[in-house]
Design an enzyme around this catalytic site. Structure first.
Site, PDB file in Angstrom:
ATOM      1  N   MET A  15       0.816  -1.211   0.000  1.00 21.36           N
ATOM      2  CA  MET A  15       0.000   0.000   0.000  1.00 21.36           C
ATOM      3  C   MET A  15       0.854   1.267   0.000  1.00 21.36           C
ATOM      4  O   MET A  15       0.622   2.184  -0.794  1.00 21.36           O
ATOM      5  CB  MET A  15      -0.955   0.014   1.202  1.00 21.36           C
ATOM      6  CG  MET A  15      -1.806   1.274   1.294  1.00 21.36           C
ATOM      7  SD  MET A  15      -3.013   1.225   2.639  1.00 21.36           S
ATOM      8  CE  MET A  15      -4.250   0.148   1.923  1.00 21.36           C
ATOM      9  N   ARG A  40       8.084 -13.391  -4.587  1.00 17.76           N
ATOM     10  CA  ARG A  40       6.893 -13.861  -5.315  1.00 17.76           C
ATOM     11  C   ARG A  40       6.455 -12.878  -6.394  1.00 17.76           C
ATOM     12  O   ARG A  40       5.740 -13.267  -7.324  1.00 17.76           O
ATOM     13  CB  ARG A  40       5.748 -14.150  -4.350  1.00 17.76           C
ATOM     14  CG  ARG A  40       5.189 -12.959  -3.613  1.00 17.76           C
ATOM     15  CD  ARG A  40       4.011 -13.362  -2.719  1.00 17.76           C
ATOM     16  NE  ARG A  40       3.502 -12.249  -1.947  1.00 17.76           N
ATOM     17  CZ  ARG A  40       3.973 -11.890  -0.764  1.00 17.76           C
ATOM     18  NH1 ARG A  40       4.957 -12.577  -0.217  1.00 17.76           N
ATOM     19  NH2 ARG A  40       3.468 -10.854  -0.113  1.00 17.76           N
ATOM     20  N   CYS A 158       3.203   7.250  11.795  1.00 18.32           N
ATOM     21  CA  CYS A 158       2.189   8.140  11.220  1.00 18.32           C
ATOM     22  C   CYS A 158       1.325   8.816  12.282  1.00 18.32           C
ATOM     23  O   CYS A 158       0.864   9.953  12.079  1.00 18.32           O
ATOM     24  CB  CYS A 158       1.303   7.369  10.243  1.00 18.32           C
ATOM     25  SG  CYS A 158       0.560   5.871  10.923  1.00 18.32           S
ATOM     26  N   GLU A 212       1.560   0.841  18.896  1.00 22.53           N
ATOM     27  CA  GLU A 212       1.327   2.241  18.544  1.00 22.53           C
ATOM     28  C   GLU A 212       1.468   3.179  19.742  1.00 22.53           C
ATOM     29  O   GLU A 212       1.998   4.284  19.607  1.00 22.53           O
ATOM     30  CB  GLU A 212      -0.074   2.406  17.940  1.00 22.53           C
ATOM     31  CG  GLU A 212      -0.217   1.863  16.544  1.00 22.53           C
ATOM     32  CD  GLU A 212       0.561   2.663  15.516  1.00 22.53           C
ATOM     33  OE1 GLU A 212       0.265   3.856  15.320  1.00 22.53           O
ATOM     34  OE2 GLU A 212       1.464   2.078  14.902  1.00 22.53           O
ATOM     35  N   HIS A 253      -5.688  10.174  10.057  1.00 21.31           N
ATOM     36  CA  HIS A 253      -5.612   9.913  11.500  1.00 21.31           C
ATOM     37  C   HIS A 253      -6.038  11.172  12.259  1.00 21.31           C
ATOM     38  O   HIS A 253      -5.536  12.268  11.993  1.00 21.31           O
ATOM     39  CB  HIS A 253      -4.181   9.568  11.914  1.00 21.31           C
ATOM     40  CG  HIS A 253      -3.736   8.196  11.516  1.00 21.31           C
ATOM     41  ND1 HIS A 253      -4.569   7.266  10.921  1.00 21.31           N
ATOM     42  CD2 HIS A 253      -2.513   7.583  11.649  1.00 21.31           C
ATOM     43  CE1 HIS A 253      -3.887   6.144  10.712  1.00 21.31           C
ATOM     44  NE2 HIS A 253      -2.651   6.315  11.136  1.00 21.31           N
ATOM     45  N   ASN A 342      -2.664  10.122   6.929  1.00 17.18           N
ATOM     46  CA  ASN A 342      -1.691   9.119   7.352  1.00 17.18           C
ATOM     47  C   ASN A 342      -0.923   8.472   6.210  1.00 17.18           C
ATOM     48  O   ASN A 342       0.221   8.048   6.400  1.00 17.18           O
ATOM     49  CB  ASN A 342      -2.368   8.032   8.189  1.00 17.18           C
ATOM     50  CG  ASN A 342      -3.452   7.304   7.439  1.00 17.18           C
ATOM     51  OD1 ASN A 342      -4.464   7.904   7.050  1.00 17.18           O
ATOM     52  ND2 ASN A 342      -3.288   6.010   7.209  1.00 17.18           N
TER      53      ASN A 342
END
Length: 367
Positions: A15, A40, A158, A212, A253, A342
């Site tokens: 992502m 892969r 983030c 976090e 966020h 974020n």
């Protein structure tokens, strides 16, 4: 294109890697010429490797779609194909640390999103508006490892992006902060793809995100620290108490922040003064006019129901901290709600801004 710096993206199919690919399209300084991922995906065209998992919503940039994905585990494959790499690796931390060092050893600087090197003493953990002076530690890092051209620089977690620049602006204005209570409401994109199962997120809030809270409480101390004897010495404060939650929002966020100033009562700033400090704040990225830098790093809104992720996360290209509901606190001094994007400020675009700062300060001149 000939005058642009050729760059690579490690973890290019994930992502954050995809966000790098999209944000670097048509960048004035950098051009993606190398993509690498897990074995892969290696050997496939990039468009084939992400065919069923392209998440950015628009077409894959044409010049990257036809690149062959290489094995990110082999740093030598990048030689001659790019000058430095953005690291969006998703692996075991020890493996990431070793692999980023392998690229640096080959003379390829690493601008990293990964957390593996955030606590390495001679690795700068950059928010360019705040701790640009931490770049001074890179020379000692290279000396320590015997690296002539390579080095590693990282960005912080983030969740910190929602409040670190406002905190720093207050500190710089002469209003040191003693203590903070922070509660984050973090978007699902922060968990990567496929991320949190939909059954856990729809009609729900998850009141725990592994690791976090520790990052939110501790990383700010390194960011606010100073370079001493070739290492980054952490700041002694502020003390931060964090609760980090996952909420059913795609991007953006949010954090609720209560803070107490380390000042006598008659020296504490008024709400009006705090807003003045925030809205007038600029720093080195703005002075250098870095391409990804927001013109206004801190944006204050006055509506009683803002900021909101859907309405405010794209403010200043997704690079601003958007603050609302600034008011007196009945326990500490003041409280407010803050928002940052974020996957832009908190991830790929924040990493690109770090690279822009490094370029502007001459760290890529010898590549």
């Amino acid at each position: 294109m000939a005058d642009k710096i050729p760059v690579g993206v490690l973890g290019a199919t994930g992502m954050v890697g995809q966000r790098y690919i999209k944000l670097l399209e048509n960048h004035p300084w950098f051009e993606v010429t190398y993509v690498a991922a897990s074995p892969r995906s290696a050997g496939k065209l990039y468009k084939e490797a992400v065919a069923s998992r392209w998440l950015i919503g628009e077409n894959i940039p044409a010049q990257v779609a036809e690149l062959v994905v290489q094995d990110a585990n082999n740093a030598k494959l990048a030689l001659g194909k790019c000058k430095f790499v953005f690291s969006a690796l998703e692996m075991n931390k020890d493996e990431i640390k070793a692999l980023e060092a392998a690229y640096a050893e080959e003379g390829i600087p690493v601008v990293s999103n990964a957390s593996a090197n955030r606590w390495t003493e001679d690795v700068p953990m950059l928010i360019p508006e705040i701790n640009y002076k931490h770049l001074d530690v890179i020379a000692e890092q290279q000396k320590h490892h015997g690296w002539e051209k390579g080095f590693v620089a990282v960005k912080p977690n983030c969740s910190l992006q929602t409040y670190m620049i406002p905190l720093y602006a207050l500190q710089q204005a002469g209003y040191p902060v003693k203590r903070m209570i922070v509660t984050t409401l973090q978007a699902v994109s922060g968990a990567g793809y496929p991320g949190v199962p939909s059954f856990d997120m729809i009609d729900n809030i998850v009141p725990y995100i592994g690791g976090e809270e520790e990052k939110t409480e501790k990383e700010c101390l390194k960011i606010l620290g100073a370079v001493k004897d070739g290492k980054i010495e952490n700041a002694s404060g502020p003390i931060v108490s964090a609760t980090c939650t996952r909420v059913p929002v795609i991007d953006g966020h949010t954090a609720t922040v209560c803070l107490e100033f380390d000042l006598p009562e008659d020296k504490k700033p008024s709400l009006e003064e705090i807003e003045r400090v925030w809205t007038s704040f600029t720093s080195v990225p703005q002075e250098l006019k870095l391409p990804s830098a927001p013109e206004h790093p801190i944006v204050v809104r006055h509506e009683e129901n803002r900021p909101q992720p859907r309405r405010d996360r794209e403010t200043e290209k997704g690079m601003a901290c958007v603050i609302g509901r600034l008011r007196k606190c009945s326990v500490f001094d003041v409280k407010f709600v803050a928002l940052s994007h974020n996957t832009k400020r908190g991830a790929a675009l924040g990493g690109i801004l770090n690279a822009e700062l490094l370029k502007a300060k001459g760290f890529f001149d010898s590549l």
